[in-house]
Design an enzyme around this catalytic site. Sequence first.
Site, PDB file in Angstrom:
ATOM      1  N   LYS A  13       0.828  -1.219   0.000  1.00  0.00           N
ATOM      2  CA  LYS A  13       0.000   0.000   0.000  1.00  0.00           C
ATOM      3  C   LYS A  13       0.861   1.267   0.000  1.00  0.00           C
ATOM      4  O   LYS A  13       0.625   2.178  -0.783  1.00  0.00           O
ATOM      5  CB  LYS A  13      -0.926   0.034   1.230  1.00  0.00           C
ATOM      6  CG  LYS A  13      -1.958  -1.075   1.260  1.00  0.00           C
ATOM      7  CD  LYS A  13      -2.984  -0.860   2.366  1.00  0.00           C
ATOM      8  CE  LYS A  13      -2.400  -0.894   3.767  1.00  0.00           C
ATOM      9  NZ  LYS A  13      -1.786  -2.174   4.165  1.00  0.00           N
ATOM     10  N   ARG A  88      -9.311   1.108   9.181  1.00  0.00           N
ATOM     11  CA  ARG A  88      -8.839  -0.235   9.499  1.00  0.00           C
ATOM     12  C   ARG A  88      -9.876  -1.014  10.302  1.00  0.00           C
ATOM     13  O   ARG A  88      -9.640  -2.173  10.633  1.00  0.00           O
ATOM     14  CB  ARG A  88      -7.556  -0.135  10.311  1.00  0.00           C
ATOM     15  CG  ARG A  88      -6.281  -0.451   9.512  1.00  0.00           C
ATOM     16  CD  ARG A  88      -5.138  -0.283  10.471  1.00  0.00           C
ATOM     17  NE  ARG A  88      -3.918  -0.926  10.110  1.00  0.00           N
ATOM     18  CZ  ARG A  88      -2.887  -0.307   9.528  1.00  0.00           C
ATOM     19  NH1 ARG A  88      -2.993   0.927   9.129  1.00  0.00           N
ATOM     20  NH2 ARG A  88      -1.760  -0.964   9.324  1.00  0.00           N
ATOM     21  N   ARG A 127      11.288  -5.614   4.309  1.00  0.00           N
ATOM     22  CA  ARG A 127      11.046  -4.175   4.129  1.00  0.00           C
ATOM     23  C   ARG A 127      12.015  -3.337   4.958  1.00  0.00           C
ATOM     24  O   ARG A 127      12.302  -3.648   6.106  1.00  0.00           O
ATOM     25  CB  ARG A 127       9.613  -3.837   4.536  1.00  0.00           C
ATOM     26  CG  ARG A 127       9.354  -2.322   4.506  1.00  0.00           C
ATOM     27  CD  ARG A 127       7.900  -1.980   4.440  1.00  0.00           C
ATOM     28  NE  ARG A 127       7.167  -2.344   5.642  1.00  0.00           N
ATOM     29  CZ  ARG A 127       5.838  -2.198   5.767  1.00  0.00           C
ATOM     30  NH1 ARG A 127       5.133  -1.733   4.754  1.00  0.00           N
ATOM     31  NH2 ARG A 127       5.238  -2.545   6.880  1.00  0.00           N
ATOM     32  N   ARG A 160      11.593  -1.227  10.457  1.00  0.00           N
ATOM     33  CA  ARG A 160      10.593  -0.810  11.446  1.00  0.00           C
ATOM     34  C   ARG A 160      10.504  -1.849  12.555  1.00  0.00           C
ATOM     35  O   ARG A 160      10.572  -3.038  12.295  1.00  0.00           O
ATOM     36  CB  ARG A 160       9.214  -0.688  10.761  1.00  0.00           C
ATOM     37  CG  ARG A 160       9.016   0.608  10.034  1.00  0.00           C
ATOM     38  CD  ARG A 160       7.784   0.612   9.149  1.00  0.00           C
ATOM     39  NE  ARG A 160       6.567   0.067   9.759  1.00  0.00           N
ATOM     40  CZ  ARG A 160       5.377   0.083   9.160  1.00  0.00           C
ATOM     41  NH1 ARG A 160       5.246   0.610   7.952  1.00  0.00           N
ATOM     42  NH2 ARG A 160       4.322  -0.415   9.754  1.00  0.00           N
ATOM     43  N   ARG A 171       0.197  -8.502  13.670  1.00  0.00           N
ATOM     44  CA  ARG A 171      -0.406  -7.540  12.740  1.00  0.00           C
ATOM     45  C   ARG A 171      -1.302  -8.258  11.724  1.00  0.00           C
ATOM     46  O   ARG A 171      -2.367  -7.761  11.369  1.00  0.00           O
ATOM     47  CB  ARG A 171       0.686  -6.754  12.012  1.00  0.00           C
ATOM     48  CG  ARG A 171       1.382  -5.772  12.940  1.00  0.00           C
ATOM     49  CD  ARG A 171       2.620  -5.197  12.324  1.00  0.00           C
ATOM     50  NE  ARG A 171       2.336  -4.403  11.151  1.00  0.00           N
ATOM     51  CZ  ARG A 171       3.213  -4.186  10.177  1.00  0.00           C
ATOM     52  NH1 ARG A 171       4.401  -4.739  10.217  1.00  0.00           N
ATOM     53  NH2 ARG A 171       2.886  -3.428   9.164  1.00  0.00           N
TER      54      ARG A 171
HETATM   55  P1  AMP Z   1       1.080   1.059   8.840  1.00  0.00           P
HETATM   56  O1  AMP Z   1       2.254   1.931   8.561  1.00  0.00           O
HETATM   57  O2  AMP Z   1      -0.144   1.439   8.047  1.00  0.00           O
HETATM   58  O3  AMP Z   1       1.399  -0.413   8.741  1.00  0.00           O
HETATM   59  O4  AMP Z   1       0.666   1.333  10.373  1.00  0.00           O
HETATM   60  C1  AMP Z   1       1.573   1.057  11.417  1.00  0.00           C
HETATM   61  C2  AMP Z   1       0.822   0.980  12.736  1.00  0.00           C
HETATM   62  O5  AMP Z   1       0.182   2.238  13.009  1.00  0.00           O
HETATM   63  C3  AMP Z   1      -0.312  -0.035  12.797  1.00  0.00           C
HETATM   64  O6  AMP Z   1       0.143  -1.353  13.069  1.00  0.00           O
HETATM   65  C4  AMP Z   1      -1.155   0.535  13.933  1.00  0.00           C
HETATM   66  O7  AMP Z   1      -0.555   0.291  15.199  1.00  0.00           O
HETATM   67  C5  AMP Z   1      -1.060   2.028  13.667  1.00  0.00           C
HETATM   68  N1  AMP Z   1      -2.143   2.457  12.743  1.00  0.00           N
HETATM   69  C6  AMP Z   1      -1.994   2.977  11.494  1.00  0.00           C
HETATM   70  N2  AMP Z   1      -3.193   3.242  10.946  1.00  0.00           N
HETATM   71  C7  AMP Z   1      -4.127   2.887  11.864  1.00  0.00           C
HETATM   72  C8  AMP Z   1      -5.546   2.897  11.883  1.00  0.00           C
HETATM   73  N3  AMP Z   1      -6.260   3.317  10.827  1.00  0.00           N
HETATM   74  N4  AMP Z   1      -6.170   2.443  12.996  1.00  0.00           N
HETATM   75  C9  AMP Z   1      -5.464   2.025  14.070  1.00  0.00           C
HETATM   76  N5  AMP Z   1      -4.123   1.971  14.108  1.00  0.00           N
HETATM   77  C10 AMP Z   1      -3.445   2.395  13.018  1.00  0.00           C
END
Ligand code: AMP
Length: 214
Positions: A13, A88, A127, A160, A171
């Site tokens: 994404k 989400r 990644r 990360r 996750r």
């Molecule tokens: P990402 O970079 O999109 O994989 O997001 C990394 C982390 O940020 C996720 O595993 C969540 O802990 C938090 N996060 C990001 N977007 C959301 C969301 N829409 N709702 C809840 N937590 C989020």
Amino acid sequence: MNVILLGPPGAGKGTQASSVSKDLGIPHVSTGDMFRENLKKGTPLGLEAKKYMDAGALVPDQVVVDMVRDRIAKADCAGGFLLDGFPRTIVQAEKLDAMLASKQQKIDMVLNLACSPKTILARLTGRRVCRACGAIYHVRNMPPKKEGVCDACGGEVYQRNDDKEETIMNRLDVYNRQTADLIAYYQQRDLLKNVNADAPREQTEAEMLAALRA
Ligand code: AMP
């Protein structure tokens, strides 16, 4: 055009959103990037989010929804936006619908990056991300020219915390339990378009652009 990118962690994404948003001339709104940015600056929001992110859990709905509401109210989102990592949960999707409806706006399309578990695992464990500008790399498929250094800005390229194997499983479990239901949510609203995210990056991007321009 208001677009959502759906898909499990590791589907690509972030990588796709960054090039597609440039092509469409609309901002890339990534909630994960926003939390990481806040954490880098040491803000209360960043420190609060870190507790959840490090565990691979979701930040509470209201915190994310408020952050997104502020972000899409900014002038650069007036002509549309590309959401990556939000919504989400069904609650987040409903709140997004309500906040857009209050401004006589709506979601125009949801692109679902469908991806096999094998690809997801390979992408997440390999990644690497630039700490300064957020550019995304992969140790095998897309390494930076100089190991550990971002091609775009010279920043430090790192793994990360939540891309370590023990957190990845959580996750993916969170995605299956809380996020996958959004596929049916947007299908019922006739907004969903599936894209093959197992394909090479350029092919997936072409498929996305074709759907968006149709
Ligand atoms: P990402 O970079 O999109 O994989 O997001 C990394 C982390 O940020 C996720 O595993 C969540 O802990 C938090 N996060 C990001 N977007 C959301 C969301 N829409 N709702 C809840 N937590 C989020």
